[in-house]
Write a protein that holds these residues in place. Sequence first.
Motif, PDB file in Angstrom:
ATOM      1  N   LYS A  28       0.832  -1.211   0.000  1.00 44.84           N
ATOM      2  CA  LYS A  28       0.000   0.000   0.000  1.00 44.84           C
ATOM      3  C   LYS A  28       0.864   1.257   0.000  1.00 44.84           C
ATOM      4  O   LYS A  28       2.053   1.211   0.275  1.00 44.84           O
ATOM      5  CB  LYS A  28      -0.886   0.028   1.252  1.00 44.84           C
ATOM      6  CG  LYS A  28      -1.805  -1.175   1.415  1.00 44.84           C
ATOM      7  CD  LYS A  28      -3.045  -1.032   0.547  1.00 44.84           C
ATOM      8  CE  LYS A  28      -3.966  -2.238   0.699  1.00 44.84           C
ATOM      9  NZ  LYS A  28      -4.747  -2.512  -0.475  1.00 44.84           N
ATOM     10  N   VAL A  54      -7.935   9.875  -7.734  1.00 40.65           N
ATOM     11  CA  VAL A  54      -9.116   9.689  -8.578  1.00 40.65           C
ATOM     12  C   VAL A  54      -8.895   8.522  -9.529  1.00 40.65           C
ATOM     13  O   VAL A  54      -7.854   8.437 -10.178  1.00 40.65           O
ATOM     14  CB  VAL A  54      -9.383  10.983  -9.389  1.00 40.65           C
ATOM     15  CG1 VAL A  54     -10.448  10.765 -10.432  1.00 40.65           C
ATOM     16  CG2 VAL A  54      -9.777  12.112  -8.449  1.00 40.65           C
ATOM     17  N   TYR A  55      -9.877   7.619  -9.599  1.00 42.65           N
ATOM     18  CA  TYR A  55      -9.760   6.485 -10.528  1.00 42.65           C
ATOM     19  C   TYR A  55      -9.704   6.982 -11.958  1.00 42.65           C
ATOM     20  O   TYR A  55     -10.422   7.905 -12.336  1.00 42.65           O
ATOM     21  CB  TYR A  55     -10.941   5.531 -10.367  1.00 42.65           C
ATOM     22  CG  TYR A  55     -10.829   4.657  -9.152  1.00 42.65           C
ATOM     23  CD1 TYR A  55      -9.784   3.751  -9.040  1.00 42.65           C
ATOM     24  CD2 TYR A  55     -11.750   4.738  -8.133  1.00 42.65           C
ATOM     25  CE1 TYR A  55      -9.667   2.946  -7.928  1.00 42.65           C
ATOM     26  CE2 TYR A  55     -11.645   3.933  -7.008  1.00 42.65           C
ATOM     27  CZ  TYR A  55     -10.597   3.040  -6.912  1.00 42.65           C
ATOM     28  OH  TYR A  55     -10.485   2.255  -5.813  1.00 42.65           O
ATOM     29  N   GLN A  56      -8.862   6.337 -12.764  1.00 41.14           N
ATOM     30  CA  GLN A  56      -8.586   6.829 -14.109  1.00 41.14           C
ATOM     31  C   GLN A  56      -9.303   6.022 -15.189  1.00 41.14           C
ATOM     32  O   GLN A  56      -9.790   4.936 -14.948  1.00 41.14           O
ATOM     33  CB  GLN A  56      -7.073   6.797 -14.358  1.00 41.14           C
ATOM     34  CG  GLN A  56      -6.302   7.706 -13.438  1.00 41.14           C
ATOM     35  CD  GLN A  56      -6.689   9.156 -13.607  1.00 41.14           C
ATOM     36  OE1 GLN A  56      -6.685   9.678 -14.706  1.00 41.14           O
ATOM     37  NE2 GLN A  56      -7.046   9.805 -12.515  1.00 41.14           N
ATOM     38  N   SER A  57      -9.330   6.579 -16.377  1.00 44.30           N
ATOM     39  CA  SER A  57      -9.931   5.894 -17.520  1.00 44.30           C
ATOM     40  C   SER A  57      -8.895   5.742 -18.618  1.00 44.30           C
ATOM     41  O   SER A  57      -8.080   6.629 -18.847  1.00 44.30           O
ATOM     42  CB  SER A  57     -11.095   6.728 -18.043  1.00 44.30           C
ATOM     43  OG  SER A  57     -11.461   6.278 -19.323  1.00 44.30           O
ATOM     44  N   ASN A  58      -8.982   4.612 -19.311  1.00 44.34           N
ATOM     45  CA  ASN A  58      -8.063   4.329 -20.409  1.00 44.34           C
ATOM     46  C   ASN A  58      -8.057   5.400 -21.494  1.00 44.34           C
ATOM     47  O   ASN A  58      -7.050   5.601 -22.162  1.00 44.34           O
ATOM     48  CB  ASN A  58      -8.472   3.003 -21.047  1.00 44.34           C
ATOM     49  CG  ASN A  58      -7.287   2.085 -21.206  1.00 44.34           C
ATOM     50  OD1 ASN A  58      -6.148   2.551 -21.264  1.00 44.34           O
ATOM     51  ND2 ASN A  58      -7.536   0.801 -21.278  1.00 44.34           N
ATOM     52  N   TYR A  96      -7.820   8.469 -21.411  1.00 48.35           N
ATOM     53  CA  TYR A  96      -6.904   9.595 -21.232  1.00 48.35           C
ATOM     54  C   TYR A  96      -5.444   9.194 -21.406  1.00 48.35           C
ATOM     55  O   TYR A  96      -4.547   9.974 -21.131  1.00 48.35           O
ATOM     56  CB  TYR A  96      -7.116  10.241 -19.863  1.00 48.35           C
ATOM     57  CG  TYR A  96      -8.518  10.774 -19.694  1.00 48.35           C
ATOM     58  CD1 TYR A  96      -8.915  11.955 -20.312  1.00 48.35           C
ATOM     59  CD2 TYR A  96      -9.473  10.063 -18.967  1.00 48.35           C
ATOM     60  CE1 TYR A  96     -10.207  12.433 -20.194  1.00 48.35           C
ATOM     61  CE2 TYR A  96     -10.776  10.531 -18.844  1.00 48.35           C
ATOM     62  CZ  TYR A  96     -11.127  11.716 -19.454  1.00 48.35           C
ATOM     63  OH  TYR A  96     -12.414  12.177 -19.353  1.00 48.35           O
TER      64      TYR A  96
END
Lengths: 287, 298
Positions: free
Chosen positions: B29, B288-292, B294
């Motif tokens: 972690k 923040v969770y990311q998106s492919n 970007y």
Amino acid sequence: MSDRIDVLKTYKTYVAGKFPRSESGHTYAVKNKKDKTVANACRCTRKDVRDAVVAARSAFSEWSSRSAYNRGQILYRIAEMLEGRKDQFVEELELLDIKKKDAVKEVELSVDRLVYYAGWTDKISQVFGTVNPVASQHFNFSMPDATGVVGITSPQESPLLGLISTIAPVIAGGNVCVVLSSEKYPLPAVSFGEVLHASDVPGGVVNILTGYQKEMIDHLSSHMDVNGILNTNSEKNIRKQIDENSSLSVKRTYHLTENNWIETEHENPYYILNFQEIKTTWHPIGV
Amino acid sequence: MYPDLKKTIPIDTIGVEERVSRLNKRSIKKESKVQGLKLALSMIDHTTLEGKDSPGKVKQLCQKAKMPYAPLPDLPTVAAVCVYPNMVSIAKEALKNSNVNVASVATAFPSGMAQLQVKLDDTKYAVDQGADEIDMVISRGEFLKGNYSFIFDEIAAIKEACGDAHLKVILETGELETLTNVRKASDIAMHAGADFIKTSTGKISPAATQPVTLVMLEAIRDYYRETGRMVGMKPAGGIRKAKQALQYLVLVKETLGAQWLSKDWFRFGASSLTNDLLMQIVKQETGVYQSNIYFSND
């Protein structure tokens, strides 16, 4: 032998067409209006939101490329299956101290609402699509198209009707969704997951999480892979948080708060249009 | 020196799987996770091995290798770009003035079904074009026949043809049937002079798995104890998620020690792993969770 201890059901979540428990394994007690525990539900958190968004994203391309007609058939199939399990839903609503008369009305309206949106799927592009006059040698037209993954915070009251009134227009338009169910009354939402599972809806198109909305909204509304938010939570701070988070990736964000879900205004094609993008095509034509 | 295969230890498959699953339960972690993700990024052999590869695609891949994600310019570069021999000169040109190596597959990759002379020419061509590292395949057919000395001689000959270039030997463990065979092939490859041993071509399923990797790491450890020479390890194919990458790093640390936790001794052969690592690193930085969408597709 009458002092038997009741076995309370622990309701699970509905993600990617399966019924997993929350990642943390935590649950919370669902109470009726007299503060009596009637069941347990999963207390989902950050990682469950993450998994649900991944499931939704991977279901999107298949669902949005289905023909609109086929999506209508599937929505109608959900209505059929719900009608068939009417008694169970009435019982579950009664368990939460909703009067039988009101419970029956809520379930019947839910079925009707699904049928309403089933009818709209293959009419949206005729009604809202346009052919545009342009000065050059082009045939120019604009069509509504699905937005992507939509996060939905489901209303606290009207646990079934409110849920369906928010989900139906979103998936009718070819979107997929991650739903945070009513915190107080999550049972009908999870049972609705069982209905979806039995009615040809591909896994991942609708994902239903239970738990404390406050613990999940931040992660859902800031997730860069979520393209829209439909919020029914009227708390000021939550609205503000959603608006700020949505701006990170410019999500389509709508707040539908202070609603009476029984009203027919919730049968409205513009609710489908809220999560559509208008795509315009310039097609060259011969001289 | 040819290894004594009579002494090859038989592998306990169940035991290997249990050890792997125990090591997978390690929880990494916060700061250590970020450190692990960046380390994994620096160990990637960013790979494109498709029949439709074009100079444009290779150039784009090299650009990403040098600068994985422009908004975070301090990220490490990947270790190498891995291409077919006829793309080596293009990659070399695109990567000059950077510390990213060019690796090339050779020896009739991926099947290895060719005459030794053809394989030698293939290797020499890639080296002449400027490849810093050569990924060769062994003749699995001969290995399964029991013709072990053929494999040994083949690897030794290719090693000689490589000159200064590093040699990675692909065992294609998906075709070797048993873990004991994997161990045998690892021993032969190391004794024949391999600088790295590599699990798979990525063209056969199953590709890299953790049990196979553990067996190969243990072979490296035993070889090191016997001869004092360090050999590198490269799992390739099927590693797509940052979480898996961290699990592999745990295997390395627990089997070989921290000495091997560097791009000089451990590599990931992967293409889509890069983006998942980047997404996780950005998630750690921003919360923040990311998106492919970007991240570039190369």
